[in-house]
Design a protein around this motif. Structure first.
Motif, PDB file in Angstrom:
ATOM      1  N   LYS A  93       0.863  -1.307   0.047  1.00 12.23           N
ATOM      2  CA  LYS A  93       0.061   0.093  -0.163  1.00 12.23           C
ATOM      3  C   LYS A  93       0.975   1.292  -0.122  1.00 12.23           C
ATOM      4  CE  LYS A  93      -3.739   0.876   0.264  1.00 12.23           C
ATOM      5  NZ  LYS A  93      -4.631   1.809   0.391  1.00 12.23           N
ATOM      6  N   ALA A  95      -0.055   4.089  -1.688  1.00  8.74           N
ATOM      7  CA  ALA A  95      -0.855   5.293  -1.736  1.00  8.74           C
ATOM      8  C   ALA A  95      -0.831   5.906  -0.753  1.00  8.74           C
ATOM      9  CB  ALA A  95      -2.396   4.788  -2.087  1.00  8.74           C
ATOM     10  N   VAL A  97      -3.284   7.925   1.059  1.00 11.22           N
ATOM     11  CA  VAL A  97      -4.748   8.180   1.269  1.00 11.22           C
ATOM     12  C   VAL A  97      -5.319   9.072   2.046  1.00 11.22           C
ATOM     13  CG1 VAL A  97      -6.841   6.573   1.838  1.00 11.22           C
ATOM     14  CG2 VAL A  97      -4.695   5.468   0.974  1.00 11.22           C
ATOM     15  N   ALA A  98      -6.098   9.991   1.645  1.00 12.81           N
ATOM     16  CA  ALA A  98      -6.515  11.003   2.479  1.00 12.81           C
ATOM     17  C   ALA A  98      -7.169  10.381   3.876  1.00 12.81           C
ATOM     18  CB  ALA A  98      -7.623  12.006   1.663  1.00 12.81           C
ATOM     19  N   ASP A  99      -6.702  10.997   4.851  1.00 13.45           N
ATOM     20  CA  ASP A  99      -7.543  10.404   6.141  1.00 13.45           C
ATOM     21  C   ASP A  99      -8.954  10.979   6.332  1.00 13.45           C
ATOM     22  OD1 ASP A  99      -5.066   8.952   6.953  1.00 13.45           O
ATOM     23  OD2 ASP A  99      -4.112  10.703   7.355  1.00 13.45           O
ATOM     24  N   PRO A 124     -12.361   5.417   5.717  1.00 14.07           N
ATOM     25  CA  PRO A 124     -11.908   4.104   6.125  1.00 14.07           C
ATOM     26  C   PRO A 124     -10.204   4.058   5.932  1.00 14.07           C
ATOM     27  CG  PRO A 124     -12.672   4.129   3.860  1.00 14.07           C
ATOM     28  CD  PRO A 124     -13.069   5.529   4.300  1.00 14.07           C
ATOM     29  N   ASP A 125      -9.604   3.217   6.908  1.00 13.07           N
ATOM     30  CA  ASP A 125      -8.329   3.040   6.795  1.00 13.07           C
ATOM     31  C   ASP A 125      -8.281   1.722   6.065  1.00 13.07           C
ATOM     32  OD1 ASP A 125      -5.613   2.258   7.177  1.00 13.07           O
ATOM     33  OD2 ASP A 125      -5.328   3.526   8.857  1.00 13.07           O
ATOM     34  N   ILE A 126      -7.859   1.803   4.993  1.00 11.50           N
ATOM     35  CA  ILE A 126      -8.030   0.554   4.149  1.00 11.50           C
ATOM     36  C   ILE A 126      -6.921  -0.632   4.533  1.00 11.50           C
ATOM     37  CG2 ILE A 126      -7.587  -0.129   1.530  1.00 11.50           C
ATOM     38  CD1 ILE A 126      -7.999   2.605   0.819  1.00 11.50           C
ATOM     39  N   LEU A 127      -5.873  -0.131   4.867  1.00 12.70           N
ATOM     40  CA  LEU A 127      -4.562  -1.088   5.229  1.00 12.70           C
ATOM     41  C   LEU A 127      -5.177  -1.424   6.587  1.00 12.70           C
ATOM     42  CD1 LEU A 127      -2.030  -2.204   4.491  1.00 12.70           C
ATOM     43  CD2 LEU A 127      -0.979  -0.216   5.129  1.00 12.70           C
ATOM     44  N   GLY A 141       2.953  -1.901   4.388  1.00  8.44           N
ATOM     45  CA  GLY A 141       2.647  -0.394   4.462  1.00  8.44           C
ATOM     46  C   GLY A 141       3.900   0.582   4.444  1.00  8.44           C
ATOM     47  N   PHE A 142       3.421   1.892   4.067  1.00  4.40           N
ATOM     48  CA  PHE A 142       4.083   2.944   3.914  1.00  4.40           C
ATOM     49  C   PHE A 142       3.835   3.684   5.255  1.00  4.40           C
ATOM     50  CE2 PHE A 142       6.881   3.061   0.026  1.00  4.40           C
ATOM     51  CZ  PHE A 142       6.591   1.805  -0.517  1.00  4.40           C
ATOM     52  N   LYS A 156       2.339   1.889  13.443  1.00  5.70           N
ATOM     53  CA  LYS A 156       1.544   1.664  12.531  1.00  5.70           C
ATOM     54  C   LYS A 156       1.416   0.240  12.201  1.00  5.70           C
ATOM     55  CE  LYS A 156       1.260   6.241  10.635  1.00  5.70           C
ATOM     56  NZ  LYS A 156       1.965   7.304   9.484  1.00  5.70           N
ATOM     57  N   LYS A 160      -2.027  -1.879  12.695  1.00  6.43           N
ATOM     58  CA  LYS A 160      -2.685  -2.043  11.306  1.00  6.43           C
ATOM     59  C   LYS A 160      -2.196  -3.758  11.016  1.00  6.43           C
ATOM     60  CE  LYS A 160      -2.515   2.483   9.621  1.00  6.43           C
ATOM     61  NZ  LYS A 160      -2.582   3.437   8.501  1.00  6.43           N
TER      62      LYS A 160
HETATM   63  O1  C5P Z   1      -2.038   7.534   6.736  1.00  2.00           O
HETATM   64  P1  C5P Z   1      -1.167   6.509   7.291  1.00  2.00           P
HETATM   65  O2  C5P Z   1       0.396   7.238   7.558  1.00  2.00           O
HETATM   66  O3  C5P Z   1      -1.578   6.021   8.492  1.00  2.00           O
HETATM   67  O4  C5P Z   1      -0.574   5.677   6.372  1.00  2.00           O
HETATM   68  C1  C5P Z   1       0.425   4.253   6.548  1.00  2.00           C
HETATM   69  C2  C5P Z   1      -0.304   3.401   5.465  1.00  2.00           C
HETATM   70  O5  C5P Z   1      -1.614   2.746   5.639  1.00  2.00           O
HETATM   71  C3  C5P Z   1       0.251   3.556   4.236  1.00  2.00           C
HETATM   72  O6  C5P Z   1       0.446   2.211   3.458  1.00  2.00           O
HETATM   73  C4  C5P Z   1      -1.099   4.065   3.649  1.00  2.00           C
HETATM   74  O7  C5P Z   1      -1.325   3.514   2.340  1.00  2.00           O
HETATM   75  C5  C5P Z   1      -2.111   3.164   4.196  1.00  2.00           C
HETATM   76  N1  C5P Z   1      -3.514   3.911   4.348  1.00  2.00           N
HETATM   77  C6  C5P Z   1      -4.512   3.426   4.000  1.00  2.00           C
HETATM   78  N2  C5P Z   1      -5.865   3.882   4.248  1.00  2.00           N
HETATM   79  C7  C5P Z   1      -6.050   5.274   4.798  1.00  2.00           C
HETATM   80  C8  C5P Z   1      -4.874   5.751   5.449  1.00  2.00           C
HETATM   81  C9  C5P Z   1      -3.586   4.922   4.981  1.00  2.00           C
HETATM   82  O8  C5P Z   1      -4.540   2.225   3.309  1.00  2.00           O
HETATM   83  N3  C5P Z   1      -7.027   5.559   4.951  1.00  2.00           N
END
Ligand code: C5P
Length: 219
Positions: A93, A95, A97-99, A124-127, A141-142, A156, A160
């Protein structure tokens, strides 16, 4: 590397920013270029993997042999990733992603007046959702950070339910969003870590794939 190194491997890679609309002319987004995710997808496909790349809006040429799914919002990315997840061995992951997204998407252009505040709601937090549903998949993740790189990244990783996290110090020259190079540190679930020197995003991509697929063969 050999053209068939990752033959039979099903991967989902995400890349780029998401765009969260406010009204017909405005949206919230971030500086992600999509280069890191595209480099990972390209490197994996070059070595025989079956790659689904789910990308937000970017100005990059799709890598040959990759199934590209274009999305705009975090919610669209969420649905595309969830659809592809059941057949994936490995999810990366990359991307940004907008929180948050605007609580209301206005049908007409908002008019200016005095001061204004825009209510936001969580995406939603996809990861994190993938982490909850995880069976045998390896999840990577990144973490792009401007401070406390290690604590934030390993936090994280735990929260996650990831196998590996790629941590990016955004304050370092040659690292982060628009550059063609990156400096990353890899943290693993077993508490080990690996620092990579400054290298191109293509080289970083190959290293990430190498480490992630090692984890697959270990489990
Ligand atoms: O935004 P955050 O620093 O928590 O992102 C960490 C990881 O979680 C990233 O790999 C990002 O792609 C993923 N992520 C996600 N969905 C979100 C926020 C972050 O999959 N809403």
């Amino acid at each position: 590397g050999p053209k068939n190194k990752y033959q039979g491997l099903h991967m989902v890679v995400t890349a780029g920013p998401t765009q969260e609309p406010l009204d017909p002319v405005r949206y919230f987004t971030n500086h992600s270029s999509g280069k890191m995710g595209f480099a990972i997808a390209r490197a994996a496909a070059e070595q025989g993997a079956d790659v689904t790349l789910v990308s937000g809006p970017v100005n990059l040429t799709p890598p040959p042999g990759v199934e590209l799914i274009r999305v705009t919002t975090a919610e669209e990315m969420y649905r595309a990733v969830m659809d592809a997840y059941p057949k994936a061995d490995l999810v990366i992951k990359a991307a940004a992603v907008a929180d948050y997204r605007p609580a209301t998407v206005h049908g007409q252009k908002m008019k200016k007046g005095g001061e204004m505040a825009i209510p936001l709601v969580r995406n939603p937090d996809i990861l994190a959702e993938l982490g909850k549903k995880k069976e045998n998949q390896i999840l990577v993740g990144f973490a792009a950070e401007t401070e406390n790189l290690q604590e934030n990244a390993t936090g994280k990783l735990d929260r996650k339910n990831l196998d590996m996290i790629v941590a990016n110090d955004l304050t370092m020259a040659g690292a982060g969003f628009k550059a063609d190079t990156n400096i990353v540190r890899l943290y693993f679930r077993d508490g080990t870590e690996k620092e990579l020197p400054l290298m191109t995003k293509d080289e970083v991509a190959r290293q990430i794939l190498h480490e992630a697929t090692q984890l697959l063969t270990k489990q």
